[in-house]
Design a protein around this motif. Structure first.
Motif, PDB file in Angstrom:
ATOM      1  N   UNK B 393       9.641  50.089  71.778  1.00 46.41           N
ATOM      2  CA  UNK B 393       9.770  48.761  71.166  1.00 46.41           C
ATOM      3  C   UNK B 393      10.932  47.980  71.766  1.00 46.41           C
ATOM      4  N   UNK B 394      12.038  48.664  71.984  1.00 44.94           N
ATOM      5  CA  UNK B 394      13.187  47.990  72.576  1.00 44.94           C
ATOM      6  C   UNK B 394      12.865  47.495  73.985  1.00 44.94           C
ATOM      7  N   UNK B 395      12.179  48.339  74.743  1.00 42.80           N
ATOM      8  CA  UNK B 395      11.792  47.930  76.101  1.00 42.80           C
ATOM      9  C   UNK B 395      10.873  46.711  76.046  1.00 42.80           C
ATOM     10  N   UNK B 396       9.951  46.727  75.104  1.00 42.37           N
ATOM     11  CA  UNK B 396       9.015  45.614  74.959  1.00 42.37           C
ATOM     12  C   UNK B 396       9.761  44.322  74.624  1.00 42.37           C
ATOM     13  N   UNK B 397      10.701  44.443  73.696  1.00 43.12           N
ATOM     14  CA  UNK B 397      11.457  43.273  73.268  1.00 43.12           C
ATOM     15  C   UNK B 397      12.313  42.711  74.410  1.00 43.12           C
ATOM     16  N   UNK B 398      12.977  43.601  75.104  1.00 42.80           N
ATOM     17  CA  UNK B 398      13.832  43.151  76.207  1.00 42.80           C
ATOM     18  C   UNK B 398      12.997  42.513  77.318  1.00 42.80           C
ATOM     19  N   UNK B 399      11.846  43.102  77.570  1.00 42.69           N
ATOM     20  CA  UNK B 399      10.961  42.552  78.599  1.00 42.69           C
ATOM     21  C   UNK B 399      10.475  41.162  78.212  1.00 42.69           C
ATOM     22  N   UNK B 400      10.118  41.010  76.953  1.00 44.35           N
ATOM     23  CA  UNK B 400       9.672  39.721  76.450  1.00 44.35           C
ATOM     24  C   UNK B 400      10.765  38.670  76.668  1.00 44.35           C
ATOM     25  N   UNK B 401      11.968  39.084  76.378  1.00 40.76           N
ATOM     26  CA  UNK B 401      13.135  38.203  76.515  1.00 40.76           C
ATOM     27  C   UNK B 401      13.361  37.820  77.982  1.00 40.76           C
ATOM     28  N   UNK B 402      13.198  38.799  78.853  1.00 38.70           N
ATOM     29  CA  UNK B 402      13.527  38.577  80.266  1.00 38.70           C
ATOM     30  C   UNK B 402      12.418  37.887  81.058  1.00 38.70           C
ATOM     31  N   UNK B 403      11.196  37.903  80.533  1.00 39.15           N
ATOM     32  CA  UNK B 403      10.067  37.416  81.338  1.00 39.15           C
ATOM     33  C   UNK B 403      10.244  35.994  81.868  1.00 39.15           C
ATOM     34  N   UNK B 404      10.614  35.010  81.034  1.00 41.43           N
ATOM     35  CA  UNK B 404      10.765  33.671  81.632  1.00 41.43           C
ATOM     36  C   UNK B 404      11.837  33.628  82.728  1.00 41.43           C
ATOM     37  N   UNK B 405      12.867  34.445  82.564  1.00 40.85           N
ATOM     38  CA  UNK B 405      13.912  34.494  83.597  1.00 40.85           C
ATOM     39  C   UNK B 405      13.392  35.187  84.849  1.00 40.85           C
ATOM     40  N   UNK B 406      12.650  36.264  84.644  1.00 39.96           N
ATOM     41  CA  UNK B 406      12.105  37.015  85.788  1.00 39.96           C
ATOM     42  C   UNK B 406      11.131  36.179  86.595  1.00 39.96           C
ATOM     43  N   UNK B 407      10.510  35.203  85.940  1.00 42.70           N
ATOM     44  CA  UNK B 407       9.618  34.296  86.666  1.00 42.70           C
ATOM     45  C   UNK B 407      10.402  33.137  87.297  1.00 42.70           C
ATOM     46  N   UNK B 408      11.279  32.535  86.510  1.00 39.78           N
ATOM     47  CA  UNK B 408      11.890  31.271  86.946  1.00 39.78           C
ATOM     48  C   UNK B 408      13.074  31.464  87.886  1.00 39.78           C
ATOM     49  N   UNK B 409      13.896  32.461  87.620  1.00 43.92           N
ATOM     50  CA  UNK B 409      15.120  32.583  88.440  1.00 43.92           C
ATOM     51  C   UNK B 409      14.781  32.825  89.912  1.00 43.92           C
ATOM     52  N   UNK B 410      13.923  33.784  90.223  1.00 45.61           N
ATOM     53  CA  UNK B 410      13.589  33.967  91.657  1.00 45.61           C
ATOM     54  C   UNK B 410      12.843  32.767  92.240  1.00 45.61           C
ATOM     55  N   UNK B 411      12.105  32.054  91.397  1.00 44.40           N
ATOM     56  CA  UNK B 411      11.389  30.886  91.913  1.00 44.40           C
ATOM     57  C   UNK B 411      12.371  29.817  92.369  1.00 44.40           C
ATOM     58  N   UNK B 412      13.522  29.765  91.743  1.00 47.89           N
ATOM     59  CA  UNK B 412      14.547  28.814  92.160  1.00 47.89           C
ATOM     60  C   UNK B 412      15.424  29.378  93.279  1.00 47.89           C
ATOM     61  N   UNK B 413      15.868  30.610  93.129  1.00 48.99           N
ATOM     62  CA  UNK B 413      16.888  31.132  94.040  1.00 48.99           C
ATOM     63  C   UNK B 413      16.301  31.878  95.225  1.00 48.99           C
TER      64      UNK B 413
END
Lengths: 597, 597
Positions: B393-413
Motif C-alpha cells: 500500500x505504501x508503495x502504491x501511494x508513493x507511486x501515485x504521488x510521484x507519477x505526475x512528477x515522473x512524467x513531467x520532470x523528465x519531459x522538461x529536463x
C-alpha cells in the motif's frame, strides 16, 4: 489590414512613439526629411510586403530547402520574387545614406521595419540582412573605390553580400583560421582556403555575391592579430562595373539544418583551382583597410549583426506568441476548475489559467526583447547623431555594454516563447500543419551563430563589464537608476526597489568575481552572470514600458502593465539564485575533471 | 561492446545494483527464476538489438515518415525488421507472466531493458510500448476470454495495440468525447466516432491491431462518468483465433509531426460505413469490465504509460548527452583563458568550462531522470510483490504521488538536456548530419502527450497532494527524511539540510495554497508547484545516488558525486524563487483578463 500574426504594429507604435519618441529624431539634420508620416508609411509598406510576399512561402521554403544542382544552389522561385519586391521598394537601403540611394531612416525605425521580414520569413530575409551588414562594414572601412564598386550594387539589391569567418576546423576560434591571402604585385591578393557556415554563400538570386573574407597574410603576427579582411567577389568586376571573369570561389557543399532552411548555408572553397582568374591560381581578393586589422573591422559589423540576430530571435518568438494567442482565443477545450459541469459549454483555452501563464510569459519575453532591440537601435542613432560628443560617447559605451545581452537574451527567451507557443497549441503545435514548430526550429539557430551564448557570456563578463575601468557597467547602473527614480511614489515603486537591489548586487558580484585575481575562476560561471544581467536589463525595460503607460487605460496598456507585473514578480527574482551562486565563487563546474563526465 | 552512445550500461548497473539492489527481488516468489546473470543477459541482449537493429534506422525513419497509400500507412521496411527481432527475442513480454509467455522480469529491470529501445529509436519502439500498455490493461480489467483472444497475440508480437482516447474536438478534455457505443443484442457494441492523435493507429507491421477505445453508451451519465472502454480490433477474430472480417476502423489521416516521425500518428474513423461487419453499420466493440468505468481502467494504463513516457523523455535526453560528451571529447577548438597563445595546440572543447557546465547540467538531468524512472519502476515491483500489504500500500501511494512528477520532470529536463546537446555541438548540432537535433525534435512531444505539463501540475497539486488527507505528501516527506537522516555526519549533510528545508517549505506552501479555500487561486500557479516538487524529488534521488557511492573511488563514482554537487548547488536552489511566488499567493496570471493579452 486585419490584426497581423506576424508582428504587432500596435506594440511597435507604442515602443517607437509612446516610449522611444523616435519622432524627436526628425529634428536632427540627418532625419529632417522624415516625420511620423514617413515612418508610418514605411512600416505600413513593410507589413504589407512581409504579409503578401514573405510569409506565404515560409513553410514552402522549409519543406523545399536549397539543394545543389551542377554546383549551383537552387532555391524555390518565391524567394527571388519576394526579394525583388523588397529591393524594388528600396527597403534594403532603408537606413543608409541618401547618397547611396538610401532612405536615411533612423536605425530605430529601420530595425522595426526589418523586423517584419524576419518574423514573416527569417530564411528569405537573411539574404538582405547579411547584405546590409556587409555594406555597412564597407562604408565604414572600405575605400571609396570599393564602396562605389561593391556597396552601390548591394544597396540597389543587384548584388548580395556575405561574411565569411568560420572554417571547418575553427568555428568560434578565429585565431585558428588557415585561409591564406598572398599579396600580388598589382596590390590585390590571392586567397586559398575553406570557409564553413557561410550563410547566403551561394545562390542565383543576384548576379554577383560580395564575400567579406577573413584570411591571414603569410608572415603576419600569429593568432587574431594576423587576420586581415578581404573583398572576394564571386565574379570579378570590370572598371565600368560590369561583371568580368568568374573568381575562384566555389560552392563545395550545403549544410542541412534543423530550421532556417530557406537560407543557403554553405561550405565555400577559395582558390582551389576550379577557376583561374587571369590564368593564375587563387581567388582574387581586395584588402579592406589595413593589413592585420580584419577582426576589428569585422567586429564592427558583428556587433550590429549581433543586435540584428537578437531582434531576429525576438521576432520569431513574437510571431509564435501571436499565433499561440490567436489559437488560445479560438480553440475551445475543457472548463475552469470552478465550472466542471460537462453540460456547460467548453471554454476557449485562454480561459485556463495555465494557458494564460504561458501566454503572459511569452508576451513578457517577446515584448521585452523587442524593447531591448529597439532601445539598442536607438543607441545606434544616438551614437551617430546625438548633438554632443559626450552623448555620442555615452551611447556608444552603453551599446557596447548591452550588445552581448541584446544578442543572447532574446536567443534564449525568444526561443522560450516559441517553446511555449508549441505547448499552448498542444498536439496541434507539434504538427507541421501549424507554423509554431517551424518558428522554434528556425529560432534554435540564434543561440549558436554570431557568437554562442557562451561566447557572449565571456564577452560580457570578461570584456564589457571591466572595460574602461568598469565604465560601461557604471553607465548601465546610472541609466537604470534614472528609470527607477522616475518610479518613486508610483505603483511601480516596489518594482523599482527590487530592480535597484538587483543592480547593486550585480555590481557587488562583479567586484567579487574579479576580486579573486583568478580569471579562470572569475569567468567559470560567466553564463550564469549573462543570464542574471540579461534579466536585469529586460526588467528595467519593462519598468520603462510600464512608466510609459502612465495615464493610459486601454486594454493594450493594461496588457503592458500586466506583463510588467509578471516580469517583476515572476522573472526578476530568478536573478537571486544566480547571484547567490556567483557570490559563492562556486567551483563545481570549474573543478569537474573532464574524465569523470 | 564499445562504450555505447545510446545509454550508459555502467550507469544502469549502478542504479539497478549499487543503488536499488534489484537482485534482492530474486528472493521473492515471482522472481525466483531470476538472478543477476539473467538480468545482465537480458540487458546485454537489449543493448545489442537496440544497437544493431533500432539505432541504425532512426534517422532514416525521420527522413521517410509514414505516408498513406490506398488507405494504408506505409513505413520503411527497417521498422518491421527491427520489431521482428525484438519480438522474436521475447522482449515484448519481458515483465509479463510466464503464463503468457513472458520472462516475468521485475518491472525495474524491464524499464531498464526497454529504455535501450526508446533511446535508440523512439519512433520504432513506440509500437511495442503501446502494445505492452494495452496488454497490461486487459490483463488487469479484461475477461479471461478477452485476454486469451487479444493479449496472447499481443505478447507474442503478432498483434499490436493502441489506446484511443482523444478526439479532434476533445484533446485533454475527455469529458467531451462524442464517440458512441450502442449495445447490441449479442452483448457486443457498435461504435461510431473519430479519434485523433492515435499513435500506432494503423500500420502493416502486424496482422491485426487491438484498439482500446473510450466511448459513451447512450443514456449514460454525462461527462467522464459516462465513459466506457472497448476493445475494437482492426479485424474481427474468429473463435479459433484466426482473423475474420474487417472491422469498420479506417485510417482517415496521418499527422505530420515535428519529430517522433517513425510512429504513425493517426486520425481514425470508427463506424463510418466503409466496412460493415456482419452486414451492419458501426465498428464492433467489446466492453472491457463494466459500463461507465472506462476512464478508471484507462488511467490504470495511463499511469504506467506516464512513467514510461517519463523514461522515454529521460533516455532521449540521455542519448543526446552521450553524443555531446563524445563530441566534446574529440572536437578541438580554442584554448583556455589562461593559455591563449595561438601557437599552442587547440584543446578538446570539454576543457572549456562553459562546455563542462552544459555537460554537467545535462548529466544531472538525465541521470537524475533515470534514477526517478527506475525508482518508480521499483515501486511498481513493490506494490505488486512486497511481502506485506502495508508495504504494498505504501508503495502504491508513493507511486501515485510521484507519477505526475515522473512524467513531467523528465519531459522538461530531458528536453533541456537535448537542447544543451545541440549547444555543445555548436553549428554542427544544428545540422541534420548529427543526431542531436532529431533527439530534440523527438523529445519535444513528451511534454504534450499522455497529459500535458499543465495537466500533470493539476494532477499533482489538485489531486495527489491532497488525496487521503495529504497522506501521499506526508509519505514522500517521510521517505525523503529517511534519506537525509542517512547523510548525517557525511560530506552530504549540507545537501541533506537544504533538502529537508525545501521539503518543509513544500509542506507549508501546500497548506498555504489550500488554506485559501479558493481552488482557482490554489491551483492558479500549479505549474510552478510542479516544477518545485520535481526538483525536490530529483534532488532527493541525487542525494540517494551520492550516498550509494559511499566508499567508491572510481571516476564513475566521482562523476556521480560531482553531478550530485551540481544538482545541490545549482539546481535545488531554484525552488526558492518558486516557493516564494507560491507563498505570496501571486494572482498575476489569475487576474490577467484574456482580452488584454
Amino acid at each position: 489590414m486585419a490584426t497581423s500574426l506576424i508582428l504587432s504594429r500596435r506594440d511597435l507604435d507604442f515602443l517607437l512613439h509612446e516610449w522611444l519618441d523616435v519622432e524627436s529624431l526628425t529634428k536632427r539634420s540627418r532625419f529632417t526629411e522624415h516625420s511620423r508620416e514617413t515612418f508610418d508609411a514605411v512600416l505600413d509598406l513593410a507589413e504589407q510586403i512581409a504579409t503578401d510576399h514573405f510569409a506565404p512561402h515560409n513553410r514552402t521554403a522549409d519543406e523545399n530547402e536549397p539543394h545543389m544542382v551542377d554546383g549551383k544552389a537552387v532555391l524555390i522561385p518565391e524567394v527571388s520574387k519576394a526579394l525583388k519586391v523588397f529591393t524594388d521598394a528600396g527597403l534594403i537601403a532603408g537606413s543608409f545614406d541618401e547618397e547611396y540611394g538610401g532612405m536615411q531612416l533612423p536605425h530605430t525605425v529601420g530595425q522595426a521595419v526589418f523586423a517584419w521580414f524576419k518574423a514573416a520569413n527569417v530564411g528569405t530575409s537573411a539574404y538582405p540582412f547579411l547584405t546590409m551588414g556587409n555594406a555597412r562594414l564597407l562604408l565604414a572601412h572600405g575605400s571609396q573605390e570599393q564602396i562605389d564598386t561593391f556597396v552601390r550594387p548591394e544597396l540597389e539589391g543587384r548584388w548580395f553580400g556575405t561574411m565569411a569567418l568560420s572554417e571547418p576546423q575553427a568555428g568560434s576560434s578565429l585565431a585558428d583560421i588557415t585561409t591564406r591571402a598572398v599579396p600580388q604585385d598589382d596590390g590585390t591578393y590571392r586567397l586559398t582556403g575553406n570557409k564553413m557556415w557561410i550563410s547566403g554563400g551561394d545562390h542565383e538570386l543576384t548576379e554577383n555575391i560580395v564575400h567579406l573574407v577573413l584570411a591571414k597574410i603569410p608572415g603576419g603576427p600569429p593568432g587574431v592579430k594576423g587576420i586581415s579582411l578581404f573583398i572576394v567577389p564571386k565574379f570579378l568586376v570590370n572598371d565600368d562595373g560590369s561583371l568580368g571573369e568568374r573568381n575562384d570561389v566555389v560552392l563545395a557543399g550545403l549544410n542541412h539544418k534543423m530550421g532556417y532552411r530557406g537560407t543557403t548555408n554553405t561550405l565555400l572553397n577559395f582558390g582551389e583551382g576550379v577557376h583561374t582568374p587571369g590564368g593564375r591560381a587563387g581567388a582574387v581578393g581586395y584588402l579592406v583597410g589595413e593589413q592585420h586589422r580584419g577582426l576589428t573591422y569585422m567586429f564592427h559589423m558583428m556587433n550590429e549583426a549581433r543586435i540584428g540576430v537578437g531582434v531576429g530571435a525576438t521576432v520569431l518568438g513574437y510571431t509564435g506568441y501571436l499565433h499561440a494567442l490567436e489559437y488560445a482565443r479560438t480553440r475551445t477545450q475543457g472548463r475552469p476548475p470552478a465550472g466542471k459541469d460537462p453540460a456547460s459549454p467548453m471554454v476557449p483555452i485562454i480561459e485556463h489559467t495555465d494557458v494564460r501563464r504561458m501566454l503572459l510569459a511569452a508576451k513578457s519575453y517577446v515584448e521585452g526583447g523587442m524593447a531591448l532591440g529597439l532601445y539598442c537601435a536607438r543607441l545606434v542613432d544616438e551614437e551617430q547623431t546625438a548633438e554632443t560628443q559626450e552623448e555620442r560617447s555615452r551611447a556608444h559605451l552603453l551599446l557596447d555594454m548591452l550588445t552581448p545581452i541584446a544578442k543572447a537574451w532574446p536567443s534564449q527567451w525568444g526561443l522560450a516563447a516559441n517553446d511555449l507557443a508549441i505547448q499552448v497549441h498542444g498536439g496541434y503545435g507539434y504538427t507541421r500543419d501549424y507554423p509554431v514548430e517551424q518558428f522554434y526550429r528556425d529560432n534554435r539557430l540564434n543561440p549558436i551563430h554570431e557568437g554562442t551564448q557562451g561566447v557572449q557570456s565571456l564577452d560580457l563578463l570578461g570584456r564589457k563589464v571591466v572595460m574602461q575601468g568598469g565604465a560601461g557597467l557604471a553607465l548601465l547602473g546610472e541609466t537604470i537608476a534614472a528609470t527607477t527614480a522616475r518610479a518613486a511614489g508610483s505603483e511601480w515603486a516596489g518594482f523599482a526597489a527590487d530592480l535597484d537591489a538587483a543592480v547593486a548586487r550585480m555590481g557587488a558580484v562583479t567586484a567579487t568575481l574579479w576580486g579573486t585575481g583568478e580569471p579562470d575562476l572569475a569567468l567559470a560561471n560567466s553564463h550564469v552572470y549573462l543570464e542574471a544581467a540579461g534579466h536585469i536589463v529586460v526588467a528595467w525595460l519593462w519598468l520603462e514600458q510600464a512608466l510609459a503607460c502612465e495615464g493610459a487605460a486601454s486594454d493594450f496598456h493594461e496588457g503592458k502593465r500586466q506583463a510588467a507585473r509578471y516580469f517583476w514578480r515572476w522573472e526578476l527574482p530568478r536573478v537571486n539564485h544566480r547571484f547567490g551562486l556567483l557570490e559563492s565563487l562556486d567551483r563545481t563546474v570549474l573543478d569537474t575533471p573532464s574524465h569523470v563526465l
